[in-house]
Scaffold this motif. Structure first.
Motif: not given
Lengths: 283, 251
Positions: A192-196, A268-271
């Motif tokens: 969910i965080l990644t998508g956000t 990058l944070v998402a990755i």
């Protein structure tokens, strides 16, 4: 015959590889060009000062702040709604006509051109709700634009939690909602965080949706409330590239650099989150 | 008195008639094995007893299933209470991706929000002792449960049920992913547990049914063909179909 087929395979492999390589080229060129031309403009004054001399000098501080406000506003609006919708769709909804219609609508929402969102935001938030051109209107418009991203990625994250976790939890006498809260959601949070964050990156970079709803051409002071207009990086870039003559190339590429760095940083944070989660995941 | 009693239990998945007029009587403190070829309805029947079939759309059930004299097919049956009482052990050991400790207290934590730590510690010790894991794991309670061996995981899943005070254990082919040695250990545990629990095990391993169970039911195409003492079923089956199955003529 055998040798021949081996050769065919090699040729096919080469073209497939070439096609894949072609994806990397434009990305690399853009990044290199922006860094090369933009990096020299970056200094503390550029980041912290207001634009001066008709935006031909000074910095881009108000645009950075404006973009941060807009992105934050969009997420405050879109994350709760998107997450709740995703929970409904993945955990509660049955396969009915209405639900198929909802899913279709979400897919289509993702395909709507961003300028149409801008026009919609103008009609609904700026004029109908009388919010005026303001951070509130802009945030809501961006929020609606990133809703499908958040719903889709959250749904995928929820659905990737193994069905067996839900079964066991229910079989222990735990209610459906408790199961979602204690088992499904905690295991879906990284997805969910990644998508956000991907949604955030998208919201930060769009120009069209904020064009009519919030963006100020030139506003040297910082916005005081959510009903004020604000500058924003993508719109500022558009303005100094096309609307104001004789802006130094350095300033234009510097602005692009900051915008790109902001978006790439978010991705990058998402990755990193995704990578860490994959390493931990064991089912 | 029967722990679980079914009367004219019928079940349909859409148009498919999966259980046909099943009448069976599961007695307390005994192990009952349900055997039969794949697709005969044995797992379906097991999942009626804790209403897990509710999770599937388009399932229709009728007849009666009495657990301690209460018909659990009633619409207003207390599912939370039922599922705590009638626990299920699944085919694949399926601990949560939590620590060993948190796996065991999971149910208790959700059911009573402000439970004391001492109480939880007691529950963990008691449950792990019942499944003979306490000595192995007492110093590793904070470790992730997914790191355990398959057999330990399956024991842990049983401990998790004991922690919510189940008194019926439904086991759906609990040993099918285990090697023979681990299987023997789980069977030993079942014999140990039957003093305090009613155990119903679905298996398509006939040797296992013969080894471990007191009563056996044979199912075929949704019908409970024969039900009785394990010894009688395996030595003197009354129905020709049962005889064919246990002598390995099909299945």
């Amino acid at each position: 015959m055998k040798k021949n087929s081996h050769r065919t395979q090699k040729i096919a492999f080469f073209f497939l590889f070439l096609a894949t390589l072609l994806i990397v080229v434009p990305v690399g060129l853009i990044v290199v060009m922006i860094i090369q031309k933009g990096l020299p403009a970056i200094n503390w004054q550029f980041l912290s000062d207001v634009p001066r001399q008709g935006m031909r000098a000074g910095g881009i501080f108000p645009a950075i702040i404006g973009t941060i406000y807009l992105v934050t506003g969009a997420i405050i609006f879109a994350l709760p709604i998107g997450l709740l919708a995703a929970i409904y769709l993945s955990e509660y909804s049955k396969d009915s006509m209405l639900n198929r219609l909802i899913k279709l609508a979400i897919v289509n929402l993702a395909g709507v051109p961003s300028v149409v969102y801008g026009l919609f935001g103008l009609a609904l938030f700026v004029i109908f709700f009388k919010f005026g051109a303001s951070i509130l209107s802009g945030s809501l418009t961006l929020g609606i634009m990133i809703l499908p991203i958040i719903i889709t990625t959250s749904r995928e994250a929820l659905e990737s939690v193994p069905q067996s976790f839900r079964e066991v939890s229910l079989s222990l006498g735990v209610s459906k909602w408790q199961t979602i809260r204690h088992i499904v959601l905690p295991n879906a949070i990284p997805g969910i965080l990644t998508g956000t964050i991907l949604g955030l990156g998208r919201a930060a970079g769009e120009t069209a949706p904020i064009l009519f709803t919030v963006a100020a051409f030139y506003l040297p002071q910082l916005p005081g409330s959510i009903f004020d207009q604000a500058m924003a990086l993508p719109y500022h870039l558009y303005v100094i590239s096309t609307q104001v003559p004789n802006v130094d190339e350095k300033i234009r590429y510097g602005t692009a650099f900051v915008l790109l760095a902001l978006v790439l940083f978010m991705n990058l944070v998402a990755i990193i989150i995704r990578y860490k989660f994959r390493k931990k995941k064991k089912w | 008195m029967a722990k679980i009693l079914t009367e004219k239990l019928n079940l349909w998945y859409g148009d498919f008639h999966a259980l046909k007029d099943v009448n069976a009587n599961f007695e307390p403190n005994r192990i009952t094995a349900i055997i039969g070829p794949s697709g005969c309805g044995k797992s379906t029947m097991l999942r009626v007893f804790n209403r897990m079939n509710d999770l599937i759309e388009n399932v229709k059930t009728d007849g009666k299933v009495l657990v301690d004299g209460i018909n659990i097919l009633d619409l207003d049956a207390d599912l939370v209470k039922l599922r705590k009482e009638v626990g299920m052990v699944f085919q694949r050991p399926n601990p949560f991706p939590l620590s060993i400790y948190e796996n065991i207290v999971f149910g208790e934590r959700v059911h009573s929000e402000n439970i004391k730590k001492d109480r939880l510690d007691e529950i963990v010790e008691m449950s792990l002792k019942s499944v003979l894991l306490w000595d192995e794991l007492k110093d590793r309670l904070k470790e992730p449960a997914l790191r355990l061996s398959l057999e330990q995981k399956q024991r842990l899943c049983i401990a998790r049920l004991i922690a919510v005070k189940s008194d019926v254990l439904l086991m759906d082919e609990p040993c099918s992913t285990l090697d023979p040695q681990a299987t023997a250990k789980i069977e030993e545990l079942m014999r140990e547990l039957k003093n305090n629990y009613t155990i119903i095990i679905v298996t398509h391993n006939m040797q296992q049914a013969a080894r471990v169970s007191d009563d056996t039911g044979f199912m075929l195409l949704g019908e409970l063909v024969e039900f009785g003492r394990t010894q009688d079923i395996f030595t003197a089956p009354r129905d020709k179909r049962t005889e064919d199955y246990i002598t390995g003529r099909y299945g």
